[in-house]
Design a protein around this motif. Structure first.
Motif, short mmCIF file in Angstrom:
data_model
loop_
_atom_site.label_atom_id
_atom_site.label_comp_id
_atom_site.label_asym_id
_atom_site.label_seq_id
_atom_site.Cartn_x
_atom_site.Cartn_y
_atom_site.Cartn_z
N LEU A 72 0.83 -1.21 0.00
CA LEU A 72 0.00 0.00 0.00
C LEU A 72 0.86 1.26 0.00
O LEU A 72 0.64 2.19 -0.79
N PHE A 73 1.86 1.30 0.88
CA PHE A 73 2.73 2.47 0.97
C PHE A 73 3.60 2.61 -0.28
O PHE A 73 3.88 3.73 -0.71
N ARG A 74 4.01 1.49 -0.87
CA ARG A 74 4.83 1.57 -2.08
C ARG A 74 4.02 2.18 -3.22
O ARG A 74 4.51 3.06 -3.95
N VAL A 75 2.78 1.71 -3.39
CA VAL A 75 1.92 2.23 -4.45
C VAL A 75 1.61 3.71 -4.21
O VAL A 75 1.63 4.53 -5.14
N ALA A 76 1.34 4.07 -2.93
CA ALA A 76 1.03 5.46 -2.60
C ALA A 76 2.23 6.37 -2.87
O ALA A 76 2.09 7.45 -3.45
N PHE A 77 3.41 5.91 -2.48
CA PHE A 77 4.61 6.72 -2.69
C PHE A 77 4.90 6.87 -4.19
O PHE A 77 5.32 7.95 -4.63
N GLU A 78 4.67 5.81 -4.95
CA GLU A 78 4.90 5.88 -6.40
C GLU A 78 3.94 6.88 -7.05
O GLU A 78 4.32 7.64 -7.95
N ALA A 79 2.68 6.90 -6.58
CA ALA A 79 1.70 7.85 -7.12
C ALA A 79 2.11 9.29 -6.84
O ALA A 79 1.94 10.18 -7.68
N LEU A 80 2.68 9.53 -5.67
CA LEU A 80 3.15 10.88 -5.34
C LEU A 80 4.40 11.23 -6.13
O LEU A 80 4.59 12.38 -6.54
N ARG A 81 5.28 10.25 -6.35
CA ARG A 81 6.52 10.51 -7.07
C ARG A 81 6.27 10.84 -8.53
O ARG A 81 6.96 11.68 -9.11
N VAL A 82 5.26 10.21 -9.12
CA VAL A 82 4.95 10.45 -10.54
C VAL A 82 4.56 11.92 -10.75
O VAL A 82 4.91 12.54 -11.76
N ASN A 83 3.82 12.50 -9.77
CA ASN A 83 3.40 13.91 -9.86
C ASN A 83 4.14 14.72 -8.79
O ASN A 83 3.53 15.25 -7.85
N ARG A 84 5.46 14.79 -8.94
CA ARG A 84 6.29 15.41 -7.89
C ARG A 84 5.93 16.87 -7.64
O ARG A 84 5.78 17.30 -6.50
N MET A 85 5.83 17.66 -8.72
CA MET A 85 5.57 19.09 -8.54
C MET A 85 4.20 19.32 -7.92
O MET A 85 4.05 20.14 -7.02
N ARG A 86 3.20 18.58 -8.38
CA ARG A 86 1.86 18.74 -7.83
C ARG A 86 1.83 18.33 -6.36
O ARG A 86 1.19 18.98 -5.53
N SER A 87 2.53 17.26 -6.03
CA SER A 87 2.58 16.80 -4.65
C SER A 87 3.25 17.82 -3.75
O SER A 87 2.80 18.10 -2.63
N LEU A 88 4.37 18.42 -4.25
CA LEU A 88 5.09 19.41 -3.45
C LEU A 88 4.23 20.65 -3.20
O LEU A 88 4.18 21.17 -2.08
N LEU A 89 3.55 21.11 -4.24
CA LEU A 89 2.69 22.30 -4.08
C LEU A 89 1.53 22.00 -3.12
O LEU A 89 1.10 22.88 -2.37
N THR A 90 1.03 20.77 -3.17
CA THR A 90 -0.05 20.39 -2.25
C THR A 90 0.44 20.35 -0.81
O THR A 90 -0.28 20.74 0.12
N MET A 91 1.69 19.89 -0.63
CA MET A 91 2.27 19.83 0.71
C MET A 91 2.55 21.21 1.29
O MET A 91 2.67 21.35 2.51
N LEU A 92 2.67 22.22 0.43
CA LEU A 92 3.15 23.52 0.86
C LEU A 92 2.31 24.10 2.00
O LEU A 92 2.84 24.66 2.96
N GLY A 93 0.99 23.99 1.90
CA GLY A 93 0.13 24.50 2.96
C GLY A 93 0.38 23.80 4.28
O GLY A 93 0.42 24.44 5.35
N VAL A 94 0.56 22.48 4.23
CA VAL A 94 0.84 21.72 5.45
C VAL A 94 2.21 22.10 6.00
O VAL A 94 2.38 22.26 7.22
N ILE A 95 3.21 22.24 5.11
CA ILE A 95 4.56 22.60 5.54
C ILE A 95 4.56 23.94 6.26
O ILE A 95 5.12 24.09 7.35
N ILE A 96 3.91 24.93 5.67
CA ILE A 96 3.87 26.27 6.27
C ILE A 96 3.13 26.24 7.61
O ILE A 96 3.55 26.86 8.59
N GLY A 97 2.01 25.52 7.66
CA GLY A 97 1.24 25.43 8.90
C GLY A 97 2.02 24.80 10.02
O GLY A 97 2.06 25.32 11.15
#
Length: 393
Positions: free
Chosen positions: A6-31
């Motif tokens: 499960l975690f391997r598939v989830a991590f792969e899905a995030l890795r494929v869309n790296r820029m989108r994942s990073l921008l999505t994380m940005l709000g959490v990172i700042i908070g």
């Protein structure tokens, strides 16, 4: 699917869309970053104030006009030298010191500095622990004869005289000339103000200089910790009898710590709550991106269901992706927050204290945001009809 898969598939899905994942994380990172930094600064300020109060001594009682606490109206002091004499008869002649304060520009030749001018008496070293770097304290004769002598704080002495020995030299305070008889050792800040940027002159001289007869506050050192409570009541009762209708407060170190702790705790909580709004904004972004991901992977979901995946399996897969997204963002935010807090502690006068509970709380809150905002997209993915999903372009 097994947890590792499960975690391997989830991590792969995030890795494929790296820029989108990073921008999505940005709000959490700042908070998370903001929460960690603000809690560290609030805890550091609270620790600093507690240390300053404890450093004054455990048996000190501060006597002030009016009432202390939230919402208390400011009170103009009506205490005078007769009240000081009254307090000394109750507590002991050497156990009471009194003060009158004012902000003034101090000059020595062409040099000048703004300093807090404190009118004090000879009992300061008997009540407070404040060492001298050179010279002497104010004496009883200085106070009784209204001598124009001054004891400088280390910062004020440095600004006015640099490397020159200030003892015996003249300074101008509010138009009057004063002779330097002592310089205090460096002590740093107290209650948000630099104690090194002040100077002390005899109380009677300060009253004449400032054209005032009042005393702003008195500090009384009780003979023992057990005598504090009884002495408090005696001091307030004596002042109330002498000034009918006026209110006075006699607060101890413990009461000061409690009051200031409540204020700083409430302030830290408010700042952390404001910072937590960024986490909610980040959570909305996570929910939005996961809905987009479900739409993009509709055919993949249909294929998995056709091969035997249950609704629960699809729901867990997308929920794990959302939690992994916010957890990674939380870890990055914690790392940035710790680095920022350590930098603040190194470069600023306000310490930043990192508490393990705040770091753990920030991480679990960020993971909880993933669960909360990931449920709706995950349920939508799990409820997709496999036939309709496979036919989707």
């Amino acid at each position: 699917m097994r947890p590792a898969e499960l975690f391997r598939v989830a991590f792969e899905a995030l890795r494929v869309n790296r820029m989108r994942s990073l921008l999505t994380m940005l709000g959490v990172i700042i908070g998370v970053w903001a929460v960690v930094v603000l809690v560290a600064i609030g805890s550091g300020a609270k620790s600093m104030v507690q240390g300053e109060i404890e450093g004054l001594g455990s048996n000190i009682i501060f006597v002030v006009p009016g009432e202390l606490g939230f919402g208390a109206a400011p009170t103009v002091s009506r205490m005078d030298l007769d009240d000081v004499a009254l307090m000394r008869r109750i507590a002991g002649d050497t156990r009471v010191t009194s003060s009158l304060t004012s902000g003034e520009t101090v000059r020595a030749g062409r040099q000048e500095a703004f300093a807090t001018v404190v009118g004090s008496d000879e009992n300061v070293p008997n009540v407070f622990k404040r060492p001298l770097a050179k010279g002497r304290y104010l004496s009883k004769i200085d106070v009784e004869t209204r001598r124009r002598v001054v004891v400088l704080g280390s910062q004020t002495a440095s600004k006015l005289f640099g490397d020159v020995d200030p003892l015996g030299r003249q300074v101008a305070i509010a138009g009057g000339r004063f002779r330097v008889v002592g310089v205090y050792a460096q002590v740093g800040q107290s209650f948000g103000q630099s104690r090194d940027a002040e100077l002390q002159i005899p109380l009677t001289t300060a009253q004449r200089l400032l054209n005032a007869s009042r005393v702003d506050f008195m500090a009384v050192r009780a003979p023992s910790a057990e005598a504090v409570d009884g002495l408090q009541k005696q001091l307030v009762a004596a002042l109330s009898d002498r000034h009918p209708g006026d209110k006075f407060s006699a607060v101890t170190q413990t009461e000061l710590l409690g009051t200031i702790g409540k204020v700083l705790g409430a302030l830290t909580g408010v700042l952390a709550a404001i910072a937590a709004i960024s986490l909610l904004v980040g959570g909305v972004g996570v929910s939005n991106i996961m809905l987009v991901s479900v739409r993009e992977r509709t055919k993949e979901i249909g294929l998995r269901k056709a091969l035997g995946a249950r609704q629960r399996d699809i729901l867990i897969q997308f929920l794990v992706e959302a939690v992994l997204l916010t957890s990674i963002g939380g870890l990055i935010g914690i790392g940035l927050g710790v680095g920022t807090a350590l930098t603040i502690a190194e470069l600023s006068p306000v310490p930043a204290v990192l508490a393990w509970w705040s770091l753990a709380l920030a991480f679990f809150v960020s993971a909880g945001v993933g669960v909360f905002f990931g449920v709706v997209p995950a349920r939508r993915a799990g409820r997709l009809d496999p036939v309709i999903a496979l036919r989707t372009d």
